[in-house]
Design a protein around this motif. Structure first.
Motif, PDB file in Angstrom:
ATOM      1  N   ALA A 114       0.834  -1.206   0.000  1.00 39.37           N
ATOM      2  CA  ALA A 114       0.000   0.000   0.000  1.00 39.37           C
ATOM      3  C   ALA A 114       0.868   1.256   0.000  1.00 39.37           C
ATOM      4  O   ALA A 114       0.572   2.221  -0.711  1.00 39.37           O
ATOM      5  CB  ALA A 114      -0.939   0.004   1.202  1.00 39.37           C
ATOM      6  N   VAL A 115       1.946   1.253   0.771  1.00 44.28           N
ATOM      7  CA  VAL A 115       2.857   2.395   0.809  1.00 44.28           C
ATOM      8  C   VAL A 115       3.462   2.619  -0.571  1.00 44.28           C
ATOM      9  O   VAL A 115       3.502   3.748  -1.065  1.00 44.28           O
ATOM     10  CB  VAL A 115       3.965   2.179   1.871  1.00 44.28           C
ATOM     11  CG1 VAL A 115       5.040   3.254   1.768  1.00 44.28           C
ATOM     12  CG2 VAL A 115       3.362   2.155   3.267  1.00 44.28           C
ATOM     13  N   GLU A 116       3.915   1.558  -1.210  1.00 44.11           N
ATOM     14  CA  GLU A 116       4.480   1.654  -2.561  1.00 44.11           C
ATOM     15  C   GLU A 116       3.450   2.205  -3.546  1.00 44.11           C
ATOM     16  O   GLU A 116       3.771   3.034  -4.395  1.00 44.11           O
ATOM     17  CB  GLU A 116       4.978   0.283  -3.034  1.00 44.11           C
ATOM     18  CG  GLU A 116       6.203  -0.211  -2.322  1.00 44.11           C
ATOM     19  CD  GLU A 116       7.437   0.627  -2.626  1.00 44.11           C
ATOM     20  OE1 GLU A 116       7.650   0.998  -3.809  1.00 44.11           O
ATOM     21  OE2 GLU A 116       8.173   0.930  -1.670  1.00 44.11           O
ATOM     22  N   ASP A 117       2.223   1.730  -3.442  1.00 47.55           N
ATOM     23  CA  ASP A 117       1.156   2.189  -4.340  1.00 47.55           C
ATOM     24  C   ASP A 117       0.888   3.690  -4.164  1.00 47.55           C
ATOM     25  O   ASP A 117       0.745   4.414  -5.149  1.00 47.55           O
ATOM     26  CB  ASP A 117      -0.131   1.401  -4.110  1.00 47.55           C
ATOM     27  CG  ASP A 117      -0.046  -0.029  -4.611  1.00 47.55           C
ATOM     28  OD1 ASP A 117       0.900  -0.356  -5.366  1.00 47.55           O
ATOM     29  OD2 ASP A 117      -0.932  -0.827  -4.233  1.00 47.55           O
ATOM     30  N   PHE A 118       0.819   4.164  -2.931  1.00 48.43           N
ATOM     31  CA  PHE A 118       0.574   5.587  -2.693  1.00 48.43           C
ATOM     32  C   PHE A 118       1.744   6.439  -3.177  1.00 48.43           C
ATOM     33  O   PHE A 118       1.537   7.539  -3.690  1.00 48.43           O
ATOM     34  CB  PHE A 118       0.287   5.859  -1.214  1.00 48.43           C
ATOM     35  CG  PHE A 118      -1.117   5.506  -0.813  1.00 48.43           C
ATOM     36  CD1 PHE A 118      -2.208   6.122  -1.409  1.00 48.43           C
ATOM     37  CD2 PHE A 118      -1.359   4.558   0.164  1.00 48.43           C
ATOM     38  CE1 PHE A 118      -3.512   5.809  -1.042  1.00 48.43           C
ATOM     39  CE2 PHE A 118      -2.655   4.231   0.541  1.00 48.43           C
ATOM     40  CZ  PHE A 118      -3.737   4.849  -0.061  1.00 48.43           C
ATOM     41  N   MET A 119       2.966   5.949  -3.044  1.00 46.22           N
ATOM     42  CA  MET A 119       4.122   6.686  -3.567  1.00 46.22           C
ATOM     43  C   MET A 119       4.046   6.763  -5.087  1.00 46.22           C
ATOM     44  O   MET A 119       4.331   7.818  -5.668  1.00 46.22           O
ATOM     45  CB  MET A 119       5.436   6.025  -3.119  1.00 46.22           C
ATOM     46  CG  MET A 119       5.699   6.225  -1.656  1.00 46.22           C
ATOM     47  SD  MET A 119       7.303   5.709  -0.972  1.00 46.22           S
ATOM     48  CE  MET A 119       7.970   4.531  -2.049  1.00 46.22           C
ATOM     49  N   THR A 120       3.650   5.678  -5.729  1.00 45.79           N
ATOM     50  CA  THR A 120       3.537   5.643  -7.186  1.00 45.79           C
ATOM     51  C   THR A 120       2.436   6.589  -7.664  1.00 45.79           C
ATOM     52  O   THR A 120       2.605   7.301  -8.664  1.00 45.79           O
ATOM     53  CB  THR A 120       3.270   4.208  -7.667  1.00 45.79           C
ATOM     54  OG1 THR A 120       4.366   3.382  -7.260  1.00 45.79           O
ATOM     55  CG2 THR A 120       3.106   4.139  -9.172  1.00 45.79           C
ATOM     56  N   ILE A 121       1.327   6.631  -6.964  1.00 53.31           N
ATOM     57  CA  ILE A 121       0.230   7.533  -7.331  1.00 53.31           C
ATOM     58  C   ILE A 121       0.686   8.984  -7.231  1.00 53.31           C
ATOM     59  O   ILE A 121       0.457   9.789  -8.145  1.00 53.31           O
ATOM     60  CB  ILE A 121      -1.013   7.280  -6.452  1.00 53.31           C
ATOM     61  CG1 ILE A 121      -1.626   5.922  -6.795  1.00 53.31           C
ATOM     62  CG2 ILE A 121      -2.032   8.412  -6.613  1.00 53.31           C
ATOM     63  CD1 ILE A 121      -2.650   5.437  -5.784  1.00 53.31           C
ATOM     64  N   ASP A 122       1.358   9.323  -6.134  1.00 51.67           N
ATOM     65  CA  ASP A 122       1.839  10.690  -5.959  1.00 51.67           C
ATOM     66  C   ASP A 122       2.830  11.065  -7.062  1.00 51.67           C
ATOM     67  O   ASP A 122       2.748  12.149  -7.632  1.00 51.67           O
ATOM     68  CB  ASP A 122       2.482  10.844  -4.573  1.00 51.67           C
ATOM     69  CG  ASP A 122       3.002  12.237  -4.326  1.00 51.67           C
ATOM     70  OD1 ASP A 122       2.214  13.200  -4.445  1.00 51.67           O
ATOM     71  OD2 ASP A 122       4.202  12.371  -4.020  1.00 51.67           O
ATOM     72  N   LEU A 123       3.738  10.160  -7.383  1.00 55.08           N
ATOM     73  CA  LEU A 123       4.701  10.392  -8.472  1.00 55.08           C
ATOM     74  C   LEU A 123       3.965  10.602  -9.792  1.00 55.08           C
ATOM     75  O   LEU A 123       4.303  11.493 -10.568  1.00 55.08           O
ATOM     76  CB  LEU A 123       5.688   9.230  -8.573  1.00 55.08           C
ATOM     77  CG  LEU A 123       6.693   9.285  -9.717  1.00 55.08           C
ATOM     78  CD1 LEU A 123       7.595  10.509  -9.621  1.00 55.08           C
ATOM     79  CD2 LEU A 123       7.528   8.002  -9.739  1.00 55.08           C
ATOM     80  N   SER A 124       2.932   9.818 -10.037  1.00 56.36           N
ATOM     81  CA  SER A 124       2.198   9.936 -11.305  1.00 56.36           C
ATOM     82  C   SER A 124       1.436  11.258 -11.406  1.00 56.36           C
ATOM     83  O   SER A 124       1.165  11.733 -12.509  1.00 56.36           O
ATOM     84  CB  SER A 124       1.245   8.758 -11.495  1.00 56.36           C
ATOM     85  OG  SER A 124       0.132   8.861 -10.629  1.00 56.36           O
ATOM     86  N   LEU A 125       1.108  11.867 -10.281  1.00 54.86           N
ATOM     87  CA  LEU A 125       0.423  13.163 -10.309  1.00 54.86           C
ATOM     88  C   LEU A 125       1.373  14.310 -10.649  1.00 54.86           C
ATOM     89  O   LEU A 125       0.973  15.278 -11.290  1.00 54.86           O
ATOM     90  CB  LEU A 125      -0.253  13.438  -8.958  1.00 54.86           C
ATOM     91  CG  LEU A 125      -1.462  12.576  -8.624  1.00 54.86           C
ATOM     92  CD1 LEU A 125      -1.889  12.809  -7.177  1.00 54.86           C
ATOM     93  CD2 LEU A 125      -2.614  12.868  -9.582  1.00 54.86           C
ATOM     94  N   ILE A 126       2.629  14.206 -10.236  1.00 53.59           N
ATOM     95  CA  ILE A 126       3.576  15.303 -10.487  1.00 53.59           C
ATOM     96  C   ILE A 126       4.315  15.121 -11.819  1.00 53.59           C
ATOM     97  O   ILE A 126       4.795  16.083 -12.401  1.00 53.59           O
ATOM     98  CB  ILE A 126       4.569  15.472  -9.301  1.00 53.59           C
ATOM     99  CG1 ILE A 126       5.186  16.874  -9.295  1.00 53.59           C
ATOM    100  CG2 ILE A 126       5.637  14.400  -9.300  1.00 53.59           C
ATOM    101  CD1 ILE A 126       4.243  17.996  -9.018  1.00 53.59           C
TER     102      ILE A 126
END
Length: 134
Positions: A114-126
């Motif tokens: 879940a932590v990895e997924d949230f980091m990936t989502i945040d990266l994909s937004l920027i």
């Protein structure tokens, strides 16, 4: 380093964002999973003349659901420092919204995937914003 990129700073608590952009870009990495620390650092920078370039509540994930946030700010364009009122209003509203959501339901203590997924989502937004700067 591209001169244009020196005029911006990424404020993030996301190690994936830091690892992706820190070699070529000014990135302030805030250790730990503290969304509010990112918002508060942005507020500090805004008071020194920085301007908000991305919204601190971007994306469809509620601020109490994700521990990660990345915000892009631009540096003051002159030595004369003045606080950008619109940026200040946006960050103050984002902090109030974050605190309101936390009162209703604290951010879960995410682990593992879940932590990895949230980091990936945040990266994909920027990422799209950063691609426009390059």
């Amino acid at each position: 380093m591209n001169k244009l990129l020196k005029d911006y700073v990424l404020v993030t608590n996301n190690k994936k964002v830091y690892d992706t952009y820190s070699d070529e870009f000014n990135v302030e990495h805030i250790e730990g999973m503290d969304y509010s620390a990112v918002l508060n650092r942005c507020r500090e920078l805004i008071h020194t003349g920085y301007i908000m370039e991305t919204h601190p509540l971007s994306g469809s994930i509620k601020p109490n659901e994700t521990p990660f946030k990345t915000v892009l700010l631009s540096a003051p364009s002159s030595d004369e420092i003045s606080t950008d009122t619109q940026s200040l209003l946006i960050i103050e509203d984002a902090i109030a919204t974050y605190e309101k959501f936390l009162l209703n339901r604290p951010t879960p203590n995410w682990i593992g995937r879940a932590v990895e997924d949230f980091m990936t989502i945040d990266l994909s937004l920027i990422k799209p914003v950063m691609e426009k700067l390059f």
